[in-house]
Design a protein around this motif. Sequence first.
Motif, PDB file in Angstrom:
ATOM      1  N   LEU A 127       8.575  73.888  74.765  1.00 13.77           N
ATOM      2  CA  LEU A 127       9.502  74.459  75.746  1.00 13.77           C
ATOM      3  C   LEU A 127      10.494  73.419  76.243  1.00 13.77           C
ATOM      4  CD1 LEU A 127       6.940  76.605  77.768  1.00 13.77           C
ATOM      5  CD2 LEU A 127       8.650  77.446  76.158  1.00 13.77           C
ATOM      6  N   LEU A 128      10.037  72.193  76.439  1.00 14.72           N
ATOM      7  CA  LEU A 128      10.937  71.124  76.865  1.00 14.72           C
ATOM      8  C   LEU A 128      12.002  70.876  75.803  1.00 14.72           C
ATOM      9  CD1 LEU A 128      11.763  68.843  78.775  1.00 14.72           C
ATOM     10  CD2 LEU A 128      10.038  67.393  77.672  1.00 14.72           C
ATOM     11  N   GLY A 129      11.596  70.847  74.536  1.00 19.38           N
ATOM     12  CA  GLY A 129      12.566  70.638  73.465  1.00 19.38           C
ATOM     13  C   GLY A 129      13.606  71.737  73.421  1.00 19.38           C
ATOM     14  N   ILE A 130      13.171  72.977  73.553  1.00 24.29           N
ATOM     15  CA  ILE A 130      14.110  74.104  73.552  1.00 24.29           C
ATOM     16  C   ILE A 130      15.064  73.991  74.734  1.00 24.29           C
ATOM     17  CG2 ILE A 130      14.287  76.602  73.819  1.00 24.29           C
ATOM     18  CD1 ILE A 130      11.584  76.804  72.339  1.00 24.29           C
ATOM     19  N   ALA A 131      14.538  73.612  75.884  1.00 22.42           N
ATOM     20  CA  ALA A 131      15.337  73.572  77.114  1.00 22.42           C
ATOM     21  C   ALA A 131      16.384  72.474  77.108  1.00 22.42           C
ATOM     22  CB  ALA A 131      14.419  73.401  78.322  1.00 22.42           C
ATOM     23  N   THR A 132      16.309  71.516  76.188  1.00 22.26           N
ATOM     24  CA  THR A 132      17.368  70.505  76.117  1.00 22.26           C
ATOM     25  C   THR A 132      18.656  71.084  75.555  1.00 22.26           C
ATOM     26  OG1 THR A 132      16.791  69.744  73.877  1.00 22.26           O
ATOM     27  CG2 THR A 132      15.628  68.717  75.741  1.00 22.26           C
ATOM     28  N   LEU A 133      18.561  72.199  74.813  1.00 21.49           N
ATOM     29  CA  LEU A 133      19.714  72.868  74.204  1.00 21.49           C
ATOM     30  C   LEU A 133      20.465  71.948  73.246  1.00 21.49           C
ATOM     31  CD1 LEU A 133      21.162  74.839  77.276  1.00 21.49           C
ATOM     32  CD2 LEU A 133      19.310  75.482  75.723  1.00 21.49           C
ATOM     33  N   THR A 134      19.762  70.990  72.649  1.00 20.01           N
ATOM     34  CA  THR A 134      20.356  70.067  71.683  1.00 20.01           C
ATOM     35  C   THR A 134      19.728  70.277  70.320  1.00 20.01           C
ATOM     36  OG1 THR A 134      18.718  68.330  72.123  1.00 20.01           O
ATOM     37  CG2 THR A 134      20.710  68.347  73.497  1.00 20.01           C
ATOM     38  N   HIS A 135      20.426  69.813  69.277  1.00 14.19           N
ATOM     39  CA  HIS A 135      19.859  69.888  67.939  1.00 14.19           C
ATOM     40  C   HIS A 135      18.555  69.106  67.861  1.00 14.19           C
ATOM     41  CE1 HIS A 135      24.243  70.486  66.333  1.00 14.19           C
ATOM     42  NE2 HIS A 135      23.758  71.574  66.887  1.00 14.19           N
ATOM     43  N   THR A 136      18.557  67.909  68.453  1.00 19.79           N
ATOM     44  CA  THR A 136      17.360  67.060  68.400  1.00 19.79           C
ATOM     45  C   THR A 136      16.176  67.742  69.077  1.00 19.79           C
ATOM     46  OG1 THR A 136      18.728  65.068  68.426  1.00 19.79           O
ATOM     47  CG2 THR A 136      16.409  64.806  69.025  1.00 19.79           C
TER      48      THR A 136
END
Length: 534
Positions: free
Chosen positions: A338-347
């Motif tokens: 969820l944290l990765g998705i919430a960055t809204l970045t490709h990475t």
Amino acid sequence: MIPLDETVMQALLVAVVALPLLGALAALLPAPPGLRGRSPEQAVLRHGVTVTGVVLALTVALALGFDHDNPGTMQAETDVGWIPALGVRLHFGTDGISLPLLVLSALLTFLCALYSYAKMPQGPSPRAFVALLLALECGTLATFAVLDLMLFFLAFEMVLIPMYFLIARWGGAGRAAAAWKFILYTLLGSVVMLLGLLLIGLNAGTFDMVRLAQERGSGLGHTTQLLAALAIGIGLAVKAPMWPLHSWLPDAHTAAPTVGSVLLAGVLLKMGTYGFVRILLAGVPEGIHTFAPYLAAFGAVGIIYGSLACLALVREGAGGDLKRLIAYSSVGHMGFVLLGIATLTHTGVNGALFANVAHGLITGLLFFLVGALKDRMGTSDLDSLAGATGAALYGRAPRFGGILAFGAVASLGLPGLAGFWGELLALLGAYHPAAGLSRPAYLVFMVLGALGTLLTAAYMLLVVRRVCMGDPDGAGPGRPAAEPGVRDLPDVRPHEFAAWTPLVVLTVLAGLWPAALLGLTDPAVQSLLPGVTR
């Protein structure tokens, strides 16, 4: 690899989705006399292995025939009308985001069917068990293959009833309450999600997910996007599960049979996070941008909360259950997604997708191991396993103990194994979130995530020490030696070796060769998030 003809790919994808449902219906019919083997029960279990094996083979063929030079393009598309009055279509397809999840779902379901063939959980008719297992597979595969919002909702809901009965009828102590809690939480979340899906479809004039991704919310007002993102996000967060909507998960895992826990952790949780990427990131970009900091905050809190809960369960005298501990660890691991998705970045989004697959492999393996340990010891209570006549797996069943230690270190994110890359990329995404998001806030979330990795290492190493180490004879200060024969504990059995080896091998391969998975997801994520520079 040479890509297959598009017509062949279409047929493969439709067969992958439809075959489990046909197999579920066939499982309810009497077995032909020549195929019964020793008993009708054996025949229907063999039927489950055969159908899931064929589905896995077709999914692998689909992956091999996929155009790996263009993973950002939707492939194997089938698009025919279904309900013209509502604009609902039978639209199927796959790209670099959904293909790994299709393969993961088919693999884990096949391994569960294979495991059940040798170790059928106690409960009612095997015929019903196999039919429910195949219906569950149909729902999960359809969720990752459909490209229409209404079909997505139907597939999303299709898995609830099979999983409810697998827990309620073949589960352990407390199964009835756990099954009801599971169905109530997920159904209530789904009702809210349906409202959001309808809000998007009716205002945009289409339920087609590909078209919505191309329009990037251009036909939706800001308020509509906010309401849709909130409603859909709540429904998806329950399934993910996101803290504080996670409380159904530990009870469901603790009560579920082994294969139920494997599929719940390895496949069903991925449906929620997949929906965040496929629907919200592409369809309502303004709405998800507004709620992204809150999603990141809940994810970071979930990481810490899950780790602290596991530390509380693993301490001596706490009466912690090992299945429950792994369930709480899933709350933490899905927090990274969820944290990765919430960055809204490709990475960050690539990290979330990688962590999705890694969690399915590693936690699926851990639930297999804990189920087998409970079968041998009669309990998964940590105090009992670490007692005078406890597991001491290194001395009593060294291969079993070695695989359990491998699963634990993979779960804590050891570099070189699959669990490392997803968490690393999610944290890197939080270091540089998308434009318009508060970098100081995301740096706090990154620090909390990094602290969570340390706490994860602490409780997983404590699990290894308490379960795998110790005197196999049970002797110790103030403790008598174990009764004769207690030292004898069956090591890895052939059916267990067959079910666990693919997960071990893939965990190592994904850790050593992350480009194989990232090469699929990254172009698809770039297509989903145009204009994002990193």
